[in-house]
Design a protein around this motif. Sequence first.
Motif, PDB file in Angstrom:
ATOM      1  N   UNK A  13       0.944  -4.456   3.309  1.00 14.73           N
ATOM      2  CA  UNK A  13      -0.464  -4.785   3.458  1.00 14.73           C
ATOM      3  C   UNK A  13      -0.952  -4.307   4.809  1.00 14.73           C
ATOM      4  N   UNK A  14      -2.247  -4.051   4.906  1.00 14.22           N
ATOM      5  CA  UNK A  14      -2.859  -3.608   6.142  1.00 14.22           C
ATOM      6  C   UNK A  14      -3.027  -4.756   7.114  1.00 14.22           C
ATOM      7  N   UNK A  15      -3.572  -4.480   8.337  1.00 15.06           N
ATOM      8  CA  UNK A  15      -3.672  -5.485   9.386  1.00 15.06           C
ATOM      9  C   UNK A  15      -4.582  -6.643   9.027  1.00 15.06           C
ATOM     10  N   UNK A  16      -5.578  -6.408   8.160  1.00 12.07           N
ATOM     11  CA  UNK A  16      -6.501  -7.479   7.800  1.00 12.07           C
ATOM     12  C   UNK A  16      -6.155  -8.067   6.437  1.00 12.07           C
ATOM     13  N   UNK A  17      -4.952  -7.797   5.974  1.00 15.07           N
ATOM     14  CA  UNK A  17      -4.527  -8.344   4.691  1.00 15.07           C
ATOM     15  C   UNK A  17      -4.888  -7.485   3.509  1.00 15.07           C
ATOM     16  N   UNK A  18      -5.605  -6.363   3.748  1.00 14.90           N
ATOM     17  CA  UNK A  18      -5.940  -5.453   2.662  1.00 14.90           C
ATOM     18  C   UNK A  18      -4.713  -4.703   2.200  1.00 14.90           C
ATOM     19  N   UNK A  19      -4.842  -4.049   1.071  1.00 13.79           N
ATOM     20  CA  UNK A  19      -3.702  -3.331   0.511  1.00 13.79           C
ATOM     21  C   UNK A  19      -3.317  -2.162   1.408  1.00 13.79           C
ATOM     22  N   UNK A  20      -2.033  -2.049   1.707  1.00 12.25           N
ATOM     23  CA  UNK A  20      -1.498  -0.904   2.453  1.00 12.25           C
ATOM     24  C   UNK A  20      -1.493   0.295   1.514  1.00 12.25           C
ATOM     25  N   UNK A  21      -1.924   1.467   2.009  1.00  9.29           N
ATOM     26  CA  UNK A  21      -1.986   2.670   1.180  1.00  9.29           C
ATOM     27  C   UNK A  21      -0.930   3.672   1.631  1.00  9.29           C
ATOM     28  N   UNK A  22      -0.408   4.419   0.675  1.00 10.76           N
ATOM     29  CA  UNK A  22       0.563   5.457   1.018  1.00 10.76           C
ATOM     30  C   UNK A  22       0.538   6.540  -0.049  1.00 10.76           C
ATOM     31  N   UNK A  23       0.895   7.767   0.380  1.00  6.00           N
ATOM     32  CA  UNK A  23       0.944   8.852  -0.581  1.00  6.00           C
ATOM     33  C   UNK A  23       1.001  10.200   0.097  1.00  6.00           C
ATOM     34  N   UNK A  24       0.829  11.248  -0.721  1.00  5.79           N
ATOM     35  CA  UNK A  24       1.004  12.625  -0.266  1.00  5.79           C
ATOM     36  C   UNK A  24      -0.310  13.389  -0.332  1.00  5.79           C
ATOM     37  N   UNK A  25      -0.553  14.190   0.707  1.00  2.45           N
ATOM     38  CA  UNK A  25      -1.704  15.091   0.742  1.00  2.45           C
ATOM     39  C   UNK A  25      -1.192  16.517   0.908  1.00  2.45           C
ATOM     40  N   UNK A  26      -1.625  17.417   0.039  1.00  4.25           N
ATOM     41  CA  UNK A  26      -1.202  18.820   0.103  1.00  4.25           C
ATOM     42  C   UNK A  26      -2.293  19.648   0.768  1.00  4.25           C
TER      43      UNK A  26
END
Length: 323
Positions: A13-26
């Motif tokens: 989760x992010x610093x404010x409790x939001x969903x942590x995001x992850x992935x790939x950018x080409x």
Amino acid sequence: MTSGPTGPDTPTSGPAGGAFRSGFACIVGRPNAGKSTLTNAIVGQKVAITSGRPQTTRHVIRGIVHRPDAQIVLVDTPGLHRPRTLLGERLNDLVRDTLTEVDVVVFCLPSDQRVGPGDRFIAQQLTALGGAGRATPVVAVATKADTVSKGRLAEHLLAVAELGDWADVVPVSAVDGYQVDTLLDILIGHLPPGPALYPDGELTDEPEAVMVAELVREAALEGVRDELPHSLAVVVDEILPREGRDGSDGRPPMLDVRVQLFVERDSQKAIIIGKGGSRLRDVGTTARRGIEALLGAKVYLDLHVKVAKDWQRDPKQLRRLGF
């Protein structure tokens, strides 16, 4: 695309409790569109080699950006182009394979050059992938925005927007940092919720030998004729601790790094070596600084230049050189 190792403290989760995001950018674009420079600017450290010569990148370099709310893995591909050799065809295949495995695509179009056939070719490739049921968003980036006037930049942005149905169009300068953070925010907004894919602090998943080879290629490409970049391949034979220099006696540890540079003709070999070996010594001095910073140790760099006739068109030699 396979994810890297994660540890027990991987954030979800992010610093404010939001969903942590992850992935790939080409990151895609025609050769010399500023892809590697942009990758390094976003990561904040050198993970991809740069050169004023086109088609510098031969491998898919992954640069990893860590933020409290997200982790994005940047994939810097070779430039998509109309291939004239077997090597060119294989590099294009590498890019297309990568495009099918990422969460967002960054399409680089340099502001100091008008939109041309090479850009239209890539736009068609991206559109064709979308037509095959691919819904991956494409962010069009006007790179090198610092090199043109505001009027020319506005004209370029309009031309870029007309090329395709892009999720966003963003002007950026990797040199002075203009809108690099804005671009990063936009890219992260396109990532799905998910845990970190790599441990905190890791900046690339490229093997050390690949990074060493790329640093040698970068040094060798500086200030040479146009014909050489396409004809130069670099292979690291070995990276070994020097016997008796492991640091246990108080002296700094030392590594022996042996590297072979392959060109296609004797005339190109002469260019690399230079008069009396002067140019090869300069290549070694420049590359060694980067390699020592990468490996964290003193390095003895042993360079050898060999001719592999027409290797770009020879399937057997391409395999031997790692393509």
